[in-house]
Enzyme design. Structure first.
Site, short mmCIF file in Angstrom:
data_model
loop_
_atom_site.label_atom_id
_atom_site.label_comp_id
_atom_site.label_asym_id
_atom_site.label_seq_id
_atom_site.Cartn_x
_atom_site.Cartn_y
_atom_site.Cartn_z
N LYS A 1 40.20 33.89 48.07
CA LYS A 1 40.74 33.74 49.42
C LYS A 1 39.61 33.43 50.41
CE LYS A 1 44.67 36.64 48.32
NZ LYS A 1 45.28 38.00 48.33
N GLN B 1 44.29 43.79 50.61
CA GLN B 1 44.52 43.44 49.21
C GLN B 1 45.17 44.63 48.49
OE1 GLN B 1 43.91 40.35 47.71
NE2 GLN B 1 45.07 41.27 46.05
N ASP C 1 50.05 38.28 55.43
CA ASP C 1 50.78 38.40 54.16
C ASP C 1 52.30 38.44 54.41
OD1 ASP C 1 49.27 38.24 51.85
OD2 ASP C 1 48.63 40.34 51.92
#
Ligand code: NAD
Length: 282
Positions: free
Chosen positions: A52, A96, A119
């Site tokens: 990422k 994460q 997200d």
């Protein structure tokens, strides 16, 4: 049969993001900025975070990696998120998953400012999606919809089957398809007769996590198949092999269009994260 090339579409989207970032900078704005929070040393999570961060750098998005110890107290993790919420130099925050066991992922995600939740997992964004309102949408299903739309620009009335009801893939995928006026069925571990549900579908999105569960002869001829699954199985040479939730070789004989694994959904997920970061910055 058409192979749906996720790598090529993702590369195009990344180029669009890079162009827009460059245009912002040319107008005197700062680049969009993403904070990636990683608690612990899980090797798969570290790899995802590295990918990422690298993708951000390639498009001119600034990223910060916040590495926290595996034994971090939940209160300290929440403090870090509040500080990032308050930081005007940060547009997007990504935590994460999975988190270490002492941290409750629901509590942690709820602490993120919904406007920075790239997200799309915050209940406000999930609720907006369920209501058909604009918001930040989870990256994997957003990428799947873009792949589907390369084959079906108009989804109104299409029979779509989503297999899996997770909050990160299946549920938001179903909401996105419904928003496009598809007729949506959601199958899950308690569904009866999965083959007959698959047989009706013009579009099948498989997000289960079981190697080659969906067989080629279940499919309606000409169906579009989006395979989200990432499953590691032993290969003939003893090396691990990555396969999807769909038996690819069989399915390719029957489907009209299908995503490969790897090279289908995976690259689109990161591209959509970059798009969300840009959207959060806007
Ligand atoms: P999950 O374990 O949270 O959910 C799996 C879902 O499958 C559940 O809702 C369950 O009800 C359903 N299910 C289980 N067995 C079933 C069966 N026999 N028939 C029908 N449904 C069944 O998984 P997830 O997080 O949604 O991920 C699914 C897969 O997608 C995994 O392989 C994961 O690695 C992969 N994934 C890929 C990406 C990507 O970027 N390519 C992103 C996220 C997840």
């Amino acid at each position: 049969m058409r192979l749906i090339d996720g790598r090529a579409l993702a590369a195009q989207l990344r180029k669009n993001v890079a162009d827009e970032v460059a245009a912002r900078i040319a107008r005197g704005r700062r680049p969009p900025a993403l904070a990636v929070v990683l608690a612990g040393e899980d090797p798969a999570s570290r790899l995802y975070v590295r990918n990422k961060v690298k993708a951000c750098a390639e498009t001119g998005i600034r990223s910060e990696e916040h590495r926290l110890p595996a034994d971090i107290a939940q209160a300290d993790l929440l403090d870090r998120i509040r500080a990032l919420n308050a930081d005007p130099a940060i547009d997007g925050i990504l935590v994460q998953l999975p988190l270490p066991p002492q941290c409750d992922p629901a509590r942690v995600i709820e602490a993120i400012d919904p406007g920075k939740d790239v997200d799309g997992f915050h209940p406000v964004n999930a609720g907006r999606l369920a209501l058909g309102l604009p918001g930040l949408v989870p990256c994997t299903p957003a990428g799947c919809l873009r792949l589907i739309q390369t084959v079906h620009p108009d989804l109104a009335g299409a029979e779509a089957l989503v297999i899996g009801r997770s909050t990160i893939v299946g549920r938001p995928m179903a909401a996105l398809l419904l928003a496009e006026s598809a007729t949506v069925t959601i199958a899950h571990s308690r569904s009866r007769d999965l083959p007959s549900l698959v047989a009706r579908a013009d579009i099948v999105v498989a997000a289960v996590g079981r190697a080659e569960l969906i067989r080629g002869h279940w499919l309606k001829p000409g169906a579009t198949v989006i395979d989200v699954g990432i499953n590691r199985i032993p290969g003939a040479d003893g090396q691990a092999r990555v396969v999807g939730d769909v038996a690819f070789a069989e399915a390719a004989e029957v489907a009209g269009a299908i995503t490969p694994v790897p090279g289908g959904v995976g690259p689109m997920t990161i591209a959509c994260l970059l798009l969300n970061t840009l959207a959060a910055a806007r």
